[in-house]
Design an enzyme around this catalytic site. Structure first.
Site, PDB file in Angstrom:
ATOM      1  N   HIS A 106       0.877  -1.178   0.000  1.00 33.27           N
ATOM      2  CA  HIS A 106       0.000   0.000   0.000  1.00 33.27           C
ATOM      3  C   HIS A 106       0.916   1.231   0.000  1.00 33.27           C
ATOM      4  CE1 HIS A 106      -4.200   1.448   1.575  1.00 33.27           C
ATOM      5  NE2 HIS A 106      -3.720   2.245   0.653  1.00 33.27           N
ATOM      6  N   ASN A 157      -2.698   2.956   6.167  1.00 29.44           N
ATOM      7  CA  ASN A 157      -2.832   3.392   4.781  1.00 29.44           C
ATOM      8  C   ASN A 157      -1.499   3.867   4.217  1.00 29.44           C
ATOM      9  OD1 ASN A 157      -3.341   5.187   2.473  1.00 29.44           O
ATOM     10  ND2 ASN A 157      -5.504   4.975   2.956  1.00 29.44           N
ATOM     11  N   ASN A 259      -2.483  10.545  -1.265  1.00 31.23           N
ATOM     12  CA  ASN A 259      -1.065  10.569  -0.931  1.00 31.23           C
ATOM     13  C   ASN A 259      -0.417  11.931  -1.149  1.00 31.23           C
ATOM     14  OD1 ASN A 259      -0.589   7.831  -0.088  1.00 31.23           O
ATOM     15  ND2 ASN A 259      -0.912   7.215  -2.208  1.00 31.23           N
TER      16      ASN A 259
END
Length: 348
Positions: A106, A157, A259
């Site tokens: 991830h 995450n 991100n």
């Protein structure tokens, strides 16, 4: 009968208002006009390129790849870390082929250690529970060093390395159950957090966030940046020597943050999902396109943060972009579900 009709009408009105608010909060009423300062080409053969980390010294890009659509179909495949060299038209190279572990990568973070080693920290979601994998980066190779697990890895995450064994990670949900996570998403409940692992153990250092997602420690190690998805915020924290965080700024992005990347020049880019419910439709059906947005975060001399839109696509060039990582005038854009990345040349 009249009283019952009034009650039914009131309940119906409340439901309609709630639906409209959900659609509004998700950005479904936005008018999107494509914008780009880049000329992009597809680099195929990289399924689910959710995160990209670029080595600011070598220019090599590392791509976290996992076929999430196969996972949703109940036929999970082994994930991989690909590298793409700094030369034009470089082909992706699988650096984890033959890795003797279940690997579903991830978020990622590169770290250059004081002894000169370059380390890659990767969030992994194997069947036996979440973990962080630490690799040593070599020339066209990755050597697995260790696996770190902790009970505070609820729904990790993204990750931000802060030392040879020290790192922060975001839990994008605070609930462990599927129902609890669904309620967090649609009610925008502030239950996610940021956790710091100091090399020995982990502790929560920031909480009360609405789906914490991207995270990054700046080059000087003094600031930490985080983005939130349902919260639609970019948050700045000051780091203490022991790893604790103190919030110093909070910026409303008006879009669902994913991100974060900071290139070697200090430019901060945040990939965003401007229409979250459209993103959900895309997750279920690849035929449904989801808009992709990249915002550049700007900081004035007075310490005030703002942003400008750097890239916006309706989903035709790339759907559901989750990362934009820069190196000079080059920009790599990855996405949650696509089977390619974009290699772009951009004007500044």
């Amino acid at each position: 009968m009249k009283k019952a009709l009034i009650i039914i009408g009131a309940v119906t009105a409340v439901i309609i208002l709630m639906v409209l608010k959900t659609l509004w909060d998700a950005g479904e009423f936005k008018t999107l006009e494509p914008r780009s300062q880049c000329r992009c080409a597809r680099v195929p053969g990289i399924p689910g390129p959710e995160d990209i980390a670029v080595d600011g010294v070598t220019g090599v890009a590392y791509v976290s790849s996992y076929d999430r659509r196969a996972h949703f179909r109940g036929t999970p495949k082994q994930g991989a870390i690909f590298s793409i060299g700094p030369a034009a038209a470089s082909r992706p190279r699988d650096l984890t082929d033959g890795l003797a572990m279940q690997f579903r990568p991830h978020g990622m973070s590169l770290y250059r250690a004081p002894d000169g080693r370059t380390l890659l920290f990767v969030i992994n979601h194997p069947d036996e529970g979440h973990a962080v994998e630490i690799f040593q980066v070599g020339e066209n190779s990755l050597r697995h060093l260790e696996t770190v697990r902790d009970g505070l890895m609820i729904s990790p995450n993204d990750i931000a390395a802060a030392g040879p064994r020290q790192f922060y990670f975001t839990n994008d949900h605070g609930s462990r159950s599927k129902l609890g996570r669904t309620l967090e998403d649609y009610l925008r409940l502030p239950r996610s957090n940021i956790v710091y692992f100091d090399g020995k153990g982990a502790r929560v250092v920031a909480g009360g966030l609405r789906m914490a997602n991207g995270i990054w420690v700046d080059a000087g190690g003094k600031l930490l940046y985080a983005s939130t998805t349902t919260g639609k915020e970019f948050i700045v924290y000051r780091r203490s020597p022991g790893g604790d965080l103190a919030e110093t700024a909070r910026l409303d992005l008006g879009s669902a943050g994913d991100n974060i990347d900071i290139d070697s020049s200090g430019r901060i880019l945040v990939a965003c999902h401007p229409q979250l419910l459209t993103f959900v439709k895309h997750a279920k059906d690849p035929g449904k396109k989801s808009p992709s947005q990249v915002l550049e975060i700007l900081r004035s001399e007075g310490g005030v943060y703002s942003f400008r839109e750097y890239y916006l696509d309706g989903g035709e060039e790339i759907s559901a972009a989750s990362v934009a990582a820069g190196y000079g005038n080059r920009l790599f854009i990855g996405a949650v579900f696509e089977d390619f990345i974009l290699d772009c040349r951009c004007s500044r």
